[in-house]
Design a protein around this motif. Structure first.
Motif, PDB file in Angstrom:
ATOM      1  N   LYS A   5      45.281  32.417  44.920  1.00  0.00           N
ATOM      2  CA  LYS A   5      45.792  33.275  44.014  1.00  0.00           C
ATOM      3  C   LYS A   5      44.970  33.720  42.848  1.00  0.00           C
ATOM      4  CE  LYS A   5      50.855  33.822  44.061  1.00  0.00           C
ATOM      5  NZ  LYS A   5      52.139  33.009  43.530  1.00  0.00           N
ATOM      6  N   LEU A   6      44.624  32.842  42.092  1.00  0.00           N
ATOM      7  CA  LEU A   6      43.471  33.074  41.096  1.00  0.00           C
ATOM      8  C   LEU A   6      42.221  33.614  41.451  1.00  0.00           C
ATOM      9  CD1 LEU A   6      43.162  32.006  38.035  1.00  0.00           C
ATOM     10  CD2 LEU A   6      41.851  29.980  39.088  1.00  0.00           C
ATOM     11  N   VAL A   7      41.639  33.309  42.448  1.00  0.00           N
ATOM     12  CA  VAL A   7      40.624  34.104  42.988  1.00  0.00           C
ATOM     13  C   VAL A   7      40.793  35.431  43.336  1.00  0.00           C
ATOM     14  CG1 VAL A   7      38.757  34.155  44.912  1.00  0.00           C
ATOM     15  CG2 VAL A   7      39.463  31.825  43.730  1.00  0.00           C
ATOM     16  N   GLY A   8      41.979  35.648  44.234  1.00  0.00           N
ATOM     17  CA  GLY A   8      42.335  37.003  44.411  1.00  0.00           C
ATOM     18  C   GLY A   8      42.730  37.954  43.286  1.00  0.00           C
ATOM     19  N   LEU A   9      43.255  37.246  42.207  1.00  0.00           N
ATOM     20  CA  LEU A   9      43.711  38.148  40.756  1.00  0.00           C
ATOM     21  C   LEU A   9      41.990  38.258  40.278  1.00  0.00           C
ATOM     22  CD1 LEU A   9      46.071  38.938  39.206  1.00  0.00           C
ATOM     23  CD2 LEU A   9      45.735  36.619  37.994  1.00  0.00           C
ATOM     24  N   MET A  10      41.390  37.422  40.081  1.00  0.00           N
ATOM     25  CA  MET A  10      40.087  37.610  39.434  1.00  0.00           C
ATOM     26  C   MET A  10      39.215  38.673  40.223  1.00  0.00           C
ATOM     27  SD  MET A  10      36.631  37.081  40.028  1.00  0.00           S
ATOM     28  CE  MET A  10      36.083  35.726  40.771  1.00  0.00           C
ATOM     29  N   LEU A  84      50.394  43.927  40.751  1.00  0.00           N
ATOM     30  CA  LEU A  84      49.188  43.367  40.250  1.00  0.00           C
ATOM     31  C   LEU A  84      48.802  43.816  38.956  1.00  0.00           C
ATOM     32  CD1 LEU A  84      46.931  43.360  43.630  1.00  0.00           C
ATOM     33  CD2 LEU A  84      47.773  41.430  42.375  1.00  0.00           C
ATOM     34  N   PRO A  85      47.879  43.246  38.125  1.00  0.00           N
ATOM     35  CA  PRO A  85      47.548  44.023  36.896  1.00  0.00           C
ATOM     36  C   PRO A  85      47.107  45.457  37.128  1.00  0.00           C
ATOM     37  CG  PRO A  85      46.471  41.973  37.251  1.00  0.00           C
ATOM     38  CD  PRO A  85      46.887  42.125  38.587  1.00  0.00           C
ATOM     39  N   TYR A  86      47.663  46.216  36.052  1.00  0.00           N
ATOM     40  CA  TYR A  86      47.281  47.492  36.009  1.00  0.00           C
ATOM     41  C   TYR A  86      46.209  47.990  34.968  1.00  0.00           C
ATOM     42  CZ  TYR A  86      48.516  52.544  35.966  1.00  0.00           C
ATOM     43  OH  TYR A  86      48.364  53.928  35.907  1.00  0.00           O
ATOM     44  N   PHE A  87      45.182  48.844  35.650  1.00  0.00           N
ATOM     45  CA  PHE A  87      44.124  49.120  34.388  1.00  0.00           C
ATOM     46  C   PHE A  87      44.618  50.104  33.492  1.00  0.00           C
ATOM     47  CE2 PHE A  87      41.979  47.339  38.411  1.00  0.00           C
ATOM     48  CZ  PHE A  87      41.297  46.432  37.880  1.00  0.00           C
ATOM     49  N   ASN A  88      44.799  49.731  32.217  1.00  0.00           N
ATOM     50  CA  ASN A  88      45.062  51.123  31.283  1.00  0.00           C
ATOM     51  C   ASN A  88      43.751  51.697  31.232  1.00  0.00           C
ATOM     52  OD1 ASN A  88      43.406  49.734  29.402  1.00  0.00           O
ATOM     53  ND2 ASN A  88      45.021  49.003  28.105  1.00  0.00           N
ATOM     54  N   PHE A  89      43.888  53.095  30.411  1.00  0.00           N
ATOM     55  CA  PHE A  89      43.064  53.951  30.341  1.00  0.00           C
ATOM     56  C   PHE A  89      41.652  53.296  29.952  1.00  0.00           C
ATOM     57  CE2 PHE A  89      41.122  57.406  27.693  1.00  0.00           C
ATOM     58  CZ  PHE A  89      40.567  58.184  29.033  1.00  0.00           C
ATOM     59  N   ILE A  90      41.758  52.475  28.749  1.00  0.00           N
ATOM     60  CA  ILE A  90      40.460  51.955  28.190  1.00  0.00           C
ATOM     61  C   ILE A  90      39.808  51.007  29.357  1.00  0.00           C
ATOM     62  CG2 ILE A  90      39.601  50.825  26.199  1.00  0.00           C
ATOM     63  CD1 ILE A  90      41.750  51.831  24.813  1.00  0.00           C
ATOM     64  N   ALA A  91      40.498  50.209  29.994  1.00  0.00           N
ATOM     65  CA  ALA A  91      40.009  49.183  30.900  1.00  0.00           C
ATOM     66  C   ALA A  91      39.280  50.159  31.921  1.00  0.00           C
ATOM     67  CB  ALA A  91      41.077  48.432  31.662  1.00  0.00           C
ATOM     68  N   VAL A  92      39.745  51.220  32.367  1.00  0.00           N
ATOM     69  CA  VAL A  92      39.220  51.912  33.465  1.00  0.00           C
ATOM     70  C   VAL A  92      37.662  52.248  33.193  1.00  0.00           C
ATOM     71  CG1 VAL A  92      39.245  54.180  34.648  1.00  0.00           C
ATOM     72  CG2 VAL A  92      41.515  52.747  34.627  1.00  0.00           C
ATOM     73  N   LEU A  93      37.669  52.651  31.804  1.00  0.00           N
ATOM     74  CA  LEU A  93      36.476  52.928  31.335  1.00  0.00           C
ATOM     75  C   LEU A  93      35.377  51.798  31.076  1.00  0.00           C
ATOM     76  CD1 LEU A  93      37.149  55.780  28.888  1.00  0.00           C
ATOM     77  CD2 LEU A  93      36.361  56.099  31.147  1.00  0.00           C
ATOM     78  N   ILE A 154      38.678  33.831  33.378  1.00  0.00           N
ATOM     79  CA  ILE A 154      37.214  33.898  32.912  1.00  0.00           C
ATOM     80  C   ILE A 154      36.249  33.019  33.558  1.00  0.00           C
ATOM     81  CG2 ILE A 154      35.731  34.025  30.805  1.00  0.00           C
ATOM     82  CD1 ILE A 154      38.243  35.070  29.231  1.00  0.00           C
ATOM     83  N   LEU A 155      36.824  31.806  33.559  1.00  0.00           N
ATOM     84  CA  LEU A 155      36.062  30.789  34.106  1.00  0.00           C
ATOM     85  C   LEU A 155      35.642  30.565  35.510  1.00  0.00           C
ATOM     86  CD1 LEU A 155      35.040  27.799  32.787  1.00  0.00           C
ATOM     87  CD2 LEU A 155      36.824  26.688  33.987  1.00  0.00           C
ATOM     88  N   THR A 156      36.690  31.265  36.477  1.00  0.00           N
ATOM     89  CA  THR A 156      36.576  31.485  37.822  1.00  0.00           C
ATOM     90  C   THR A 156      35.580  32.737  37.940  1.00  0.00           C
ATOM     91  OG1 THR A 156      39.063  31.061  37.966  1.00  0.00           O
ATOM     92  CG2 THR A 156      38.008  32.068  39.775  1.00  0.00           C
TER      93      THR A 156
END
Ligand code: CTP
Ligand code: MG
Length: 182
Positions: A5-10, A84-93, A154-156
Motif C-alpha cells: 500500500k505504501l509503495v502504491g501510494l508513493m 487516492l490523494p488528489y493533486f490540488n492545482f499547485i501540486a499539478v504544477l 518520503i523515505l520510500t
C-alpha cells in the motif's frame, strides 16, 4: 500500513514527477535535438548546462507531467471515489516543474564537477528530480505536502526511486531511447 500500500501510494504521488523526465527524453528522441537552455554558453570554459537540457525537453516534460496529474485526478474522481490523494492545482504544477528544474540544477553541478553530458553520476542522476519535485511542492504547497508526503512516503521514495529509475532507463536503452543503460 502494509508495504504494498505504501509503495502504491508513493508511486501514485510521484507519478507526475516520474513521467515528466522520460517524456522529455522521448520527445527529443522522436523530434530531434532542440535549443539548449543555456544557449550553448559556457562558464569558465565549460558548458553551463550542456546539450542534454533543451527548452523542448523542459516544456514537453512539464506539460506531460501536468497531463499525467490531471488524468490521475480524473481517474480518482470518476472511478475511485477520490480514495487516492488528489493533486490540488499547485501540486499539478509543482511536481513536474520541480522535477524538471531539479534535473536542470543537477546538470549545472555535473558540469561544474567536469562530468560530461550524459555521464553517469550515481544517485544525483536518480534523485535530482525527486528532490526538485518535493522541495518545490514543500515550499509552494506546504499544507498539501504535509497532508500527503509523510516521512514514510518520503523515505520510500528516496529508497525506491533509484531502483525504478534504473529499470526504466534500462528499458529506454533497450528501446534505443536512452543513450546509456543508466
Ligand atoms: N532532455 C532535454 N531537456 C531536458 C531534460 C532532458 O532535452 N530539460 C533530453 C535530452 O535529450 C537528454 C535526455 O532527455 O539527453 C535525457 O535526460 P538526462 O539524462 O537528464 O540528460 P543527460 O543527457 O544525461 O545530461 P546530463 O549529464 O546533463 O544529465
Ligand atoms: Mg542522464
Amino acid at each position: 500500513m502494509d508495504i504494498l500500500k505504501l509503495v502504491g501510494l508513493m508511486i501514485w504521488l510521484m507519478l507526475p514527477a516520474y513521467l515528466a523526465n522520460p517524456a522529455a527524453s522521448i520527445v527529443i528522441h522522436l523530434t530531434g535535438q532542440g535549443k539548449p537552455v543555456d544557449f550553448g554558453k559556457t562558464m569558465n570554459g565549460v558548458r553551463i548546462l550542456g546539450d542534454g537540457k533543451t527548452f523542448k525537453g523542459l516544456f514537453s516534460g512539464i506539460i506531460f507531467g501536468i497531463l499525467v496529474a490531471l488524468l490521475q485526478n480524473y481517474i480518482n474522481t470518476i472511478f475511485l471515489d477520490k480514495s487516492l490523494p488528489y493533486f490540488n492545482f499547485i501540486a499539478v504544477l509543482t511536481l513536474p516543474i520541480g522535477a524538471l528544474f531539479g534535473d536542470l540544477i543537477a546538470s549545472f553541478f555535473k558540469r561544474r564537477l567536469k562530468f560530461e553530458r550524459g555521464q553517469s553520476f550515481p544517485l544525483l542522476d536518480q534523485l535530482d528530480f525527486v528532490f526538485g519535485a518535493l522541495i518545490l511542492t514543500y515550499f509552494l504547497n506546504s499544507v498539501w505536502f504535509s497532508n500527503n508526503f509523510s516521512f514514510k512516503i518520503i523515505l520510500t521514495t528516496i529508497i525506491l526511486t533509484p531502483i525504478f529509475h534504473f529499470l526504466t532507463n534500462l528499458a529506454g536503452y533497450k528501446l534505443n531511447i536512452s543513450p546509456k543503460p543508466w
